[in-house]
Motif scaffolding. Structure first.
Motif, PDB file in Angstrom:
ATOM      1  N   LEU A 146     -24.957  35.836  11.373  1.00 53.45           N
ATOM      2  CA  LEU A 146     -24.391  36.128  10.056  1.00 53.45           C
ATOM      3  C   LEU A 146     -25.269  37.113   9.284  1.00 53.45           C
ATOM      4  O   LEU A 146     -24.759  37.991   8.608  1.00 53.45           O
ATOM      5  N   PHE A 147     -26.572  36.975   9.375  1.00 54.37           N
ATOM      6  CA  PHE A 147     -27.453  37.795   8.551  1.00 54.37           C
ATOM      7  C   PHE A 147     -28.041  38.999   9.275  1.00 54.37           C
ATOM      8  O   PHE A 147     -28.915  39.668   8.743  1.00 54.37           O
ATOM      9  N   SER A 148     -27.557  39.279  10.474  1.00 54.68           N
ATOM     10  CA  SER A 148     -28.022  40.491  11.151  1.00 54.68           C
ATOM     11  C   SER A 148     -27.188  41.677  10.674  1.00 54.68           C
ATOM     12  O   SER A 148     -26.049  41.525  10.215  1.00 54.68           O
ATOM     13  N   ASP A 149     -27.768  42.848  10.761  1.00 56.37           N
ATOM     14  CA  ASP A 149     -27.095  44.090  10.349  1.00 56.37           C
ATOM     15  C   ASP A 149     -26.635  44.054   8.893  1.00 56.37           C
ATOM     16  O   ASP A 149     -25.531  44.479   8.563  1.00 56.37           O
ATOM     17  N   ILE A 150     -27.487  43.536   8.033  1.00 58.06           N
ATOM     18  CA  ILE A 150     -27.248  43.509   6.587  1.00 58.06           C
ATOM     19  C   ILE A 150     -28.194  44.519   5.948  1.00 58.06           C
ATOM     20  O   ILE A 150     -29.345  44.643   6.355  1.00 58.06           O
ATOM     21  N   SER A 151     -27.715  45.224   4.948  1.00 58.40           N
ATOM     22  CA  SER A 151     -28.541  46.212   4.237  1.00 58.40           C
ATOM     23  C   SER A 151     -29.445  45.486   3.239  1.00 58.40           C
ATOM     24  O   SER A 151     -29.203  45.486   2.033  1.00 58.40           O
ATOM     25  N   TRP A 152     -30.491  44.854   3.754  1.00 58.64           N
ATOM     26  CA  TRP A 152     -31.389  44.057   2.916  1.00 58.64           C
ATOM     27  C   TRP A 152     -32.001  44.897   1.805  1.00 58.64           C
ATOM     28  O   TRP A 152     -32.204  46.089   1.940  1.00 58.64           O
ATOM     29  N   SER A 153     -32.304  44.241   0.692  1.00 55.89           N
ATOM     30  CA  SER A 153     -32.907  44.870  -0.490  1.00 55.89           C
ATOM     31  C   SER A 153     -32.032  45.996  -1.041  1.00 55.89           C
ATOM     32  O   SER A 153     -32.525  47.000  -1.522  1.00 55.89           O
ATOM     33  N   SER A 154     -30.742  45.790  -0.966  1.00 54.31           N
ATOM     34  CA  SER A 154     -29.812  46.772  -1.524  1.00 54.31           C
ATOM     35  C   SER A 154     -28.726  46.037  -2.304  1.00 54.31           C
ATOM     36  O   SER A 154     -28.622  44.812  -2.250  1.00 54.31           O
ATOM     37  N   GLU A 155     -27.909  46.808  -2.989  1.00 58.61           N
ATOM     38  CA  GLU A 155     -26.794  46.226  -3.736  1.00 58.61           C
ATOM     39  C   GLU A 155     -25.652  45.798  -2.810  1.00 58.61           C
ATOM     40  O   GLU A 155     -24.674  45.203  -3.250  1.00 58.61           O
ATOM     41  N   LYS A 156     -25.781  46.043  -1.516  1.00 57.61           N
ATOM     42  CA  LYS A 156     -24.718  45.742  -0.554  1.00 57.61           C
ATOM     43  C   LYS A 156     -24.851  44.360   0.096  1.00 57.61           C
ATOM     44  O   LYS A 156     -23.925  43.914   0.770  1.00 57.61           O
ATOM     45  N   VAL A 157     -25.964  43.689  -0.080  1.00 59.04           N
ATOM     46  CA  VAL A 157     -26.221  42.429   0.629  1.00 59.04           C
ATOM     47  C   VAL A 157     -25.092  41.422   0.404  1.00 59.04           C
ATOM     48  O   VAL A 157     -24.546  40.852   1.358  1.00 59.04           O
ATOM     49  N   PHE A 158     -24.735  41.195  -0.825  1.00 62.71           N
ATOM     50  CA  PHE A 158     -23.719  40.188  -1.154  1.00 62.71           C
ATOM     51  C   PHE A 158     -22.366  40.557  -0.546  1.00 62.71           C
ATOM     52  O   PHE A 158     -21.746  39.737   0.147  1.00 62.71           O
TER      53      PHE A 158
ATOM     54  N   LEU B 103     -20.362  38.496   2.434  1.00 60.12           N
ATOM     55  CA  LEU B 103     -19.022  37.944   2.233  1.00 60.12           C
ATOM     56  C   LEU B 103     -18.033  38.511   3.241  1.00 60.12           C
ATOM     57  O   LEU B 103     -17.186  37.781   3.764  1.00 60.12           O
ATOM     58  N   ALA B 104     -18.137  39.794   3.529  1.00 62.96           N
ATOM     59  CA  ALA B 104     -17.241  40.419   4.511  1.00 62.96           C
ATOM     60  C   ALA B 104     -17.414  39.768   5.885  1.00 62.96           C
ATOM     61  O   ALA B 104     -16.425  39.509   6.593  1.00 62.96           O
ATOM     62  N   LYS B 105     -18.649  39.492   6.263  1.00 64.53           N
ATOM     63  CA  LYS B 105     -18.893  38.830   7.554  1.00 64.53           C
ATOM     64  C   LYS B 105     -18.326  37.414   7.556  1.00 64.53           C
ATOM     65  O   LYS B 105     -17.749  36.974   8.548  1.00 64.53           O
ATOM     66  N   LEU B 106     -18.501  36.689   6.460  1.00 64.15           N
ATOM     67  CA  LEU B 106     -17.954  35.337   6.369  1.00 64.15           C
ATOM     68  C   LEU B 106     -16.439  35.355   6.538  1.00 64.15           C
ATOM     69  O   LEU B 106     -15.870  34.546   7.265  1.00 64.15           O
ATOM     70  N   LYS B 107     -15.781  36.282   5.854  1.00 70.13           N
ATOM     71  CA  LYS B 107     -14.322  36.400   5.956  1.00 70.13           C
ATOM     72  C   LYS B 107     -13.915  36.752   7.380  1.00 70.13           C
ATOM     73  O   LYS B 107     -12.957  36.189   7.914  1.00 70.13           O
ATOM     74  N   LYS B 108     -14.635  37.673   7.999  1.00 69.41           N
ATOM     75  CA  LYS B 108     -14.301  38.133   9.346  1.00 69.41           C
ATOM     76  C   LYS B 108     -14.345  36.998  10.366  1.00 69.41           C
ATOM     77  O   LYS B 108     -13.508  36.923  11.261  1.00 69.41           O
ATOM     78  N   ILE B 109     -15.311  36.092  10.223  1.00 68.31           N
ATOM     79  CA  ILE B 109     -15.428  34.993  11.183  1.00 68.31           C
ATOM     80  C   ILE B 109     -14.659  33.749  10.736  1.00 68.31           C
ATOM     81  O   ILE B 109     -14.693  32.725  11.405  1.00 68.31           O
ATOM     82  N   GLY B 110     -13.963  33.852   9.603  1.00 63.86           N
ATOM     83  CA  GLY B 110     -13.077  32.776   9.174  1.00 63.86           C
ATOM     84  C   GLY B 110     -13.726  31.630   8.429  1.00 63.86           C
ATOM     85  O   GLY B 110     -13.143  30.557   8.324  1.00 63.86           O
ATOM     86  N   TYR B 111     -14.920  31.837   7.900  1.00 57.76           N
ATOM     87  CA  TYR B 111     -15.595  30.783   7.141  1.00 57.76           C
ATOM     88  C   TYR B 111     -15.102  30.787   5.702  1.00 57.76           C
ATOM     89  O   TYR B 111     -14.818  31.830   5.132  1.00 57.76           O
ATOM     90  N   SER B 112     -15.042  29.613   5.114  1.00 66.05           N
ATOM     91  CA  SER B 112     -14.760  29.522   3.682  1.00 66.05           C
ATOM     92  C   SER B 112     -16.097  29.488   2.946  1.00 66.05           C
ATOM     93  O   SER B 112     -17.127  29.146   3.531  1.00 66.05           O
TER      94      SER B 112
END
Length: 75
Positions: A1-13, A17-26
């Motif tokens: 879930l946390f791989s390939d995230i733009s850490w320390s940027s405004e994109k993290v959140f 969320l996009a990854k959570l939606k993609k894998i079907g997590y609520s």
């Protein structure tokens, strides 16, 4: 879930969320606050804690307890 995230940027959140939606997590979100990266931040959080809504206090408590139970495997 946390791989390939733009850490320390405004994109993290949004990326998380996009990854959570993609894998079907609520999920649910808490009131946006600030990062706790050091002792000064922790002191500030302590000052603000009593003014938080109860749902945020409960979420923080649950996250803290999860961390305590799993800290060895998280580090």
């Amino acid at each position: 879930l946390f791989s390939d995230i733009s850490w320390s940027s405004e994109k993290v959140f949004s990326e998380t969320l996009a990854k959570l939606k993609k894998i079907g997590y609520s999920y649910s979100t808490m009131l946006e606050m600030f990062d706790v990266d050091d002792l000064e931040n922790l002191v500030e959080l302590d000052k603000r804690y009593n003014d938080l809504p109860e749902v945020n206090k409960k979420s923080m408590y649950n996250l803290y307890n999860y961390y305590l139970k799993n800290r060895n495997s998280l580090l």
